[in-house]
Design an enzyme around this catalytic site. Structure first.
Site, PDB file in Angstrom:
ATOM      1  N   CYS A  89      -8.276  -1.252   8.012  1.00 24.45           N
ATOM      2  CA  CYS A  89      -6.996  -1.293   7.524  1.00 24.45           C
ATOM      3  C   CYS A  89      -6.379   0.031   7.380  1.00 24.45           C
ATOM      4  CB  CYS A  89      -6.859  -2.571   6.330  1.00 24.45           C
ATOM      5  SG  CYS A  89      -6.986  -4.197   6.708  1.00 24.45           S
TER       6      CYS A  89
ATOM      7  N   GLU B 156       0.793  -1.269   0.012  1.00 21.10           N
ATOM      8  CA  GLU B 156       0.083  -0.037  -0.001  1.00 21.10           C
ATOM      9  C   GLU B 156       0.993   1.394  -0.129  1.00 21.10           C
ATOM     10  OE1 GLU B 156      -2.802  -0.144  -0.660  1.00 21.10           O
ATOM     11  OE2 GLU B 156      -3.643  -2.143  -0.054  1.00 21.10           O
TER      12      GLU B 156
ATOM     13  N   ARG C 179     -18.293   0.007   4.602  1.00 21.94           N
ATOM     14  CA  ARG C 179     -19.214  -0.830   3.913  1.00 21.94           C
ATOM     15  C   ARG C 179     -19.556  -1.658   5.185  1.00 21.94           C
ATOM     16  NH1 ARG C 179     -19.183  -5.647   1.705  1.00 21.94           N
ATOM     17  NH2 ARG C 179     -16.890  -5.806   2.011  1.00 21.94           N
TER      18      ARG C 179
ATOM     19  N   HIS D 114      -1.571  -5.406   2.070  1.00 19.16           N
ATOM     20  CA  HIS D 114      -2.834  -6.326   2.049  1.00 19.16           C
ATOM     21  C   HIS D 114      -2.539  -7.632   1.549  1.00 19.16           C
ATOM     22  CE1 HIS D 114      -6.197  -3.166   2.566  1.00 19.16           C
ATOM     23  NE2 HIS D 114      -6.537  -4.143   3.306  1.00 19.16           N
TER      24      HIS D 114
HETATM   25  N1  PCA Z   1      -9.217  -6.225   6.417  1.00 13.79           N
HETATM   26  C1  PCA Z   1     -10.144  -5.187   6.751  1.00 13.79           C
HETATM   27  C2  PCA Z   1     -10.013  -5.026   8.193  1.00 13.79           C
HETATM   28  C3  PCA Z   1      -9.346  -6.208   8.781  1.00 13.79           C
HETATM   29  C4  PCA Z   1      -8.543  -7.008   7.569  1.00 13.79           C
HETATM   30  O1  PCA Z   1      -7.914  -7.924   7.791  1.00 13.79           O
HETATM   31  C5  PCA Z   1      -9.432  -4.067   5.599  1.00 13.79           C
HETATM   32  O2  PCA Z   1      -8.909  -4.165   4.439  1.00 13.79           O
HETATM   33  O3  PCA Z   1     -10.003  -2.780   6.009  1.00 13.79           O
END
Ligand code: PCA
Length: 213
Positions: free
Chosen positions: A144, A81, A91, A167
């Site tokens: 996140c 990211e 959401r 991610h």
């Molecule tokens: N993914 C979510 C929140 C926790 C996770 O593992 C996100 O992408 O915000």
């Protein structure tokens, strides 16, 4: 002195039994052979709780490098990211049942922060090892992104502390829905290489990671 790395993952959310980010973080911890010391923390999928939990982990370990990770169902690659934005727009409700709409993560904070990981060098290192990875220009607006923003807000004045967010796709072993997955061992390989690259590459490389949309 040996550097300390803090690697975090998230608890399950949205009705899932597992969260691949935390499973992969635990695998990295089981096999970490340096450089330095690796600490880990499991974070709650809570807009209110995630900041204090992150602060506790940073206070306890005083890391030189912090990499937070979370699950992105539907993505096929590990996402490096690029930027954290100062907005919460949910959401689905978080684990406390809260769904903020267009609220700041930190009232009065800057619009955004850049990751300070060498994301291009990390992408190259990971790709060279055969692990699918990409630069991502949005970490979303859910928990996140919120923890990524809080992380950068906390460390941006701490000289020498690098930080960023990754991610990960669903794990092949625990995926609940059709769609792209990666084996947990492959996700762990990617996280480990990104941590190691972030410890040794001082200046990021200049290669494109852009997107036209
Ligand atoms: N993914 C979510 C929140 C926790 C996770 O593992 C996100 O992408 O915000």
């Amino acid at each position: 002195m040996d550097p300390t790395v803090l690697l975090t993952g998230f608890a399950p959310f949205d009705g899932q039994q597992e969260n691949a980010s935390w499973l992969a973080v635990r695998r990295v911890a089981d096999r970490w052979s340096g450089p330095g010391v690796l600490a880990t923390a499991l974070l709650p999928v809570s807009f209110e709780g995630v900041g204090p939990a992150l602060d506790r982990a940073i206070d306890a370990h005083r890391p030189d490098l912090v990499i937070c990770t979370g699950l992105a169902e539907g993505r096929a690659r590990i996402g490096l990211e690029r930027t954290a934005v100062n907005v919460m727009d949910a959401r689905i409700p978080d684990q406390d049942g809260w769904s903020p709409i267009d609220e700041p993560v930190v009232p009065g904070g800057p619009v955004a922060y850049w990751s300070t990981l060498p994301i291009k060098a990390c992408q190259e290192a990971v790709a060279a090892a055969g692990v699918p990875a990409e630069i991502s220009n949005s970490a979303g607006t859910y928990v996140c992104n919120a923890v990524f923003y809080r992380l950068m807000h906390r460390v941006h004045r701490t000289a020498g502390t690098r930080a960023g967010f990754l991610h990960v796709p669903q794990a092949t072993e625990t995926a609940r829905s059709p769609g792209p997955t990666l084996p947990l061992g492959t996700i762990a390989d990617g996280l480990e290489l990104i941590a190691q690259t972030s410890l040794v590459v001082a200046q990021d490389i200049r290669v494109t990671g852009g997107a036209t949309h």
